[in-house]
Design an enzyme around this catalytic site. Structure first.
Site: not given
Length: 798
Positions: A23, A26, A91, A94, A495, A691, A695
């Site tokens: 808000c 903040c 390699c 490096c 779920d 989904d 969740d």
């Protein structure tokens, strides 16, 4: 005036992105915190843009200190990410050296260098260090650096540059091979009874261009490494071949056996290995290149009566794009004219074209079928689905698996240990009384057979191919730790609504004496609700053409239902728990409601004022293939559990139909994370599949979260794995590819360690000549990459 200028020069302005504000208060709090810091002259926080504009005296404070003060206040300054293309690495040593150089730069939070993709991913605190300074630091360390390219056109340019470089490398390799062939011919001809050896001066003429031209890259790399007080593969090759070459010069003047062929052969074989390695590396990035190529180079935008071609990045939100039959869709959007079938296989892994009509959403990168479409752009540029997928795959490929950190520590001390082993070999053979030239050649064999490259490529190569294969199947893995955790999953928590079921509930029965009143009030209150049950009720009201009153003061009651004001009266719509809290009974409809719940339906109750009007039975179909998906998990030895806020009878009926082993029902969203924690306390490695927004806490609490592609952005942001299609079968596929990828990583590491563990002692004992050692060194990296590329054979269940 002069003083004024000096003060002005010390002033630095920086814009810091912010996270965690909820808000305007903040924003005000962060402003107060910043203004209290020494040296800060101005501080302004914009809540809407979530940024802090700060002016400070650089002699007194810096952006890093300001970010720390913000974080102490309970907020976060997210780091900026830069991706740089690195050149000149040979390699793992490096890669480790560049990481150390980058981490020493002011403001760098983290730095990871992927040897396989040759890309550095650097997280920096905003306002502390810019991209040019990072590039300069890398170049000072003896490497090349440029901005990593991302768009399709830039990818094409990179491909051209790589092609030119590959041709140049091949030309030097062929030159080196042709000059080396006469030097190794005597050895090849000896089994046929032909004893021929070119004169010493001829050997010198043939070997010198190989040493100085073909071997130049090793001297350049070795000098850069030594200048940075480290050592890499180039140091080993340069030391070994120089020792053999100089020894041969000395012996040519004294008279004796020459070893020019050893130096030339090692350089030729190592260059051959590097050329093959480069080609194999390109195979590991094939998935990213395929995704990049999905976006067309232009888009047709409707401007009044005209259609104008512009780059896809130039399309703005709300503009209408015309897509002809057979063309790729350039942006995410909604169809406003026409209908067609779209092939989304390269984006989602779905092999069948999807029918689309007016009002349907389409994804940029999909291929239009036979219809002409007009699409209103909704997400463009970096905000598009394709851009987000590419970014997710790139981030996953840039991340490091936990085991890679151990390998990096080994790689740092590997070359010094090999050099020490070569010196011990030299001294040991001299003490044993062997001729000096033989002792030197055995030490050279030790130097050239050791290969830190195989160690450095073992993990990132498998990770890149594995995450690419997963992306083609519609599985987006967030990072390497998520991939490792997915491998170990022992329990998958699903779920119910929208995950195991289609998420498109339909009203099946009304339990009431006033059906129209009941349905119209329920639809009115849930007009703005995003819950799948609410959408089913609204559709039923629309089908009956009911007139809905306008609801106000809408409040969601998590896990219970909703409340709103309709025509001046409070209306509640929700679960039996909500009805009980209101002090009401569900008689006389409870018996029928129980029967419907046992058939897998959910009964939503409607209360107006203090009167219970009745219930709405809503049913949702199980997703196609859900039962087979659960059986697939069982075949992997993975248990399944359904976690839902729905009533126990309905949840048990659906679970029984699908074959879910365990059911935990009537759980509030706030309680789901605690349920996941309880399962973890039983010793399970838990994956949560969901989904919805509710969740997200459970996805974060699980060892690995799976977000369904049809779900919310919050769920996808929280999850470690995103499934681009809402198919439960992809969960088993994700576990399958994670296990296959991890298996390849361990196979590669085993062979890399075994190769060095066996090869170095054999070389030290004199069983391997420098030529054989050089060939083995070249083969080690190529074999690791080839083994990783076998992951491209992995196929999902569908």
């Amino acid at each position: 005036m002069i003083c004024s200028k000096m003060v002005e020069q010390r002033q630095t302005r920086v814009a810091l992105p912010l996270e965690g504000m909820t808000c305007a208060s903040c924003a005000a709090r962060i402003e107060r915190v910043l203004r209290k810091q020494d040296g800060v002259t101005q501080a302004s926080v914009n809540f809407a843009s979530a940024k802090a504009a700060v002016v400070f005296e650089s002699a007194t404070t810096d952006a890093e200190s300001l970010a720390e003060s913000i974080e102490r206040a309970g907020f976060r300054v997210p780091p900026e990410t830069h991706r740089l293309q690195i050149g000149g690495m040979t390699c793992a040593t490096c890669a480790g050296r560049i990481e150390r150089v980058l981490k020493r730069q002011r403001g760098v939070v983290s730095a990871q260098v992927n040897l396989a993709s040759e890309v550095a991913t650097i997280a920096v605190m905003p306002g502390t260090v810019d991209r040019a300074q990072l590039i300069s630091a890398i170049e000072k360390a003896g490497f090349e650096a440029s901005v990593a390219l991302s768009s399709a056109a830039e990818q094409e340019e990179r491909k051209r540059i790589e092609s030119r470089k590959s041709k140049r490398e091949l030309g030097v390799l062929l030159m080196s091979a042709m000059l080396t062939a006469p030097l190794v011919a005597p050895m090849a001809l000896t089994p046929f009874g032909i004893h021929w050896m070119p004169p010493g001066w001829v050997q010198l003429l043939l070997a010198t261009p190989v040493q100085l031209i073909a071997g130049a890259r090793f001297y350049t790399g070795a000098w850069g490494a030594l200048r940075s007080k480290s050592a890499n593969m180039d140091v080993l090759v340069a030391m070994g071949t120089t020792a053999a070459f100089v020894l041969s010069l000395v012996l040519m003047m004294r008279g004796g056996e020459l070893y020019f062929e050893s130096a030339a052969t090692v350089i030729t074989f190592v260059r051959l290995g590097k050329w093959l390695e480069t080609r194999a590396k390109q195979g590991t990035t094939r998935a990213i290149r395929a995704l990049m190529e999905l976006r067309p180079e232009s888009a047709r935008v409707r401007k009044g009566d005209r259609v104008v071609e512009v780059p896809p990045d130039a399309v703005g939100r709300g503009e209408v794009v015309v897509v002809r039959p057979g063309e790729r869709v350039p942006v995410d959007g909604t169809i406003v004219e026409g209908e067609s079938q779209l092939d989304e296989s390269l984006l989602t892994g779905e092999s069948l074209p999807q029918s689309k009509r007016i009002g349907d959403d389409v994804t940029g990168g999909s291929v239009n079928g036979a219809g002409l479409l007009a699409i209103e752009a909704t997400h463009v540029g970096d905000d598009s689905t394709l851009a987000r997928i590419v970014r997710l795959v790139e981030n996953a490929q840039a991340s490091k698996a936990p085991i890679q950190k151990t390998v990096d520590r080994i790689s740092e001390i590997f070359v010094p240990i090999v050099v020490m082993t070569a010196l011990i070999t030299l001294v040991g053979w001299l003490v044993a009384g062997i001729r000096t030239e033989v002792a030197i050649i055995n030490a050279v064999s030790v130097l050239v057979i050791a290969c830190p490259c195989a160690l450095g490529l073992a993990t990132p190569a498998a990770l890149m191919v594995g995450t690419g294969a997963a992306a083609r199947a519609g599985i987006l893995i967030k990072d390497a730790p998520a991939l490792e955790r997915t491998r170990d999953v022992s329990l998958v928590v699903f779920d119910k609504t929208g995950t195991l079921t289609e998420g498109r509930p339909e009203v099946r029965e009304l339990l009431t004496d006033e059906p129209k009143r009941l349905l119209s009030l329920a639809a009115a209150v849930q007009h703005d609700s995003e819950h799948p049950l609410a959408s089913g009720i609204r559709r039923a009201a629309a089908e009956q053409e009911l007139t809905l009153s306008k609801a106000s003061e809408f409040i969601a009651l998590p896990g219970k239902g909703v409340r709103g004001l309709v025509d001046g009266e409070v209306v509640h719509v929700g679960s039996p728990r909500l009805v009980a809290e209101l002090g009401l009974q569900t008689e006389p409809w409870q018996a029928r409601a129980s029967e419907l719940e046992e058939q897998g339906m959910t009964v939503v109750w409607v209360v107006q004022g203090s009167e219970l009007l009745g219930g709405i039975a809503v049913g949702d179909k199980p997703r196609a293939g859900a039962r087979e998906a659960l059986e697939g998990l069982s075949s992997f030895g993975v248990e399944t559990l359904m976690l839902t806020g729905d009533n126990r009878r309905a949840a048990t009926a659906i679970a029984s139909d699908l074959g879910v082993a365990r059911v935990v029902a009537e759980v509030l969203p706030s309680e789901k994370a605690a349920e996941v924690a309880a399962l973890q306390s039983e010793g399970h490695v838990v994956a949560m599949v969901g989904d919805g927004v509710n969740d997200a806490p459970a996805l974060a609490a699980a060892d690995v979260g799976f977000a369904m592609g049809s779900g919310s952005d919050v769920a996808m942001h929280t999850a470690g794995v995103t499934l681009t299609r809402p198919e439960p079968a992809l969960v088993a596929d994700a576990i399958s590819i994670s296990r296959a990828t991890t298996r390849k990583i361990f196979q590669n590491l085993f062979w890399a360690f075994a190769y060095n563990t066996i090869g170095i002692p054999l070389a030290a004992l004199g069983f391997l000549s420098p030529m054989v050692a050089g060939a083995a060194m070249a083969l080690s990296s190529v074999s690791v990459l080839s083994n990783a590329l076998l992951l491209r054979r992995w196929k999902p269940t569908r």
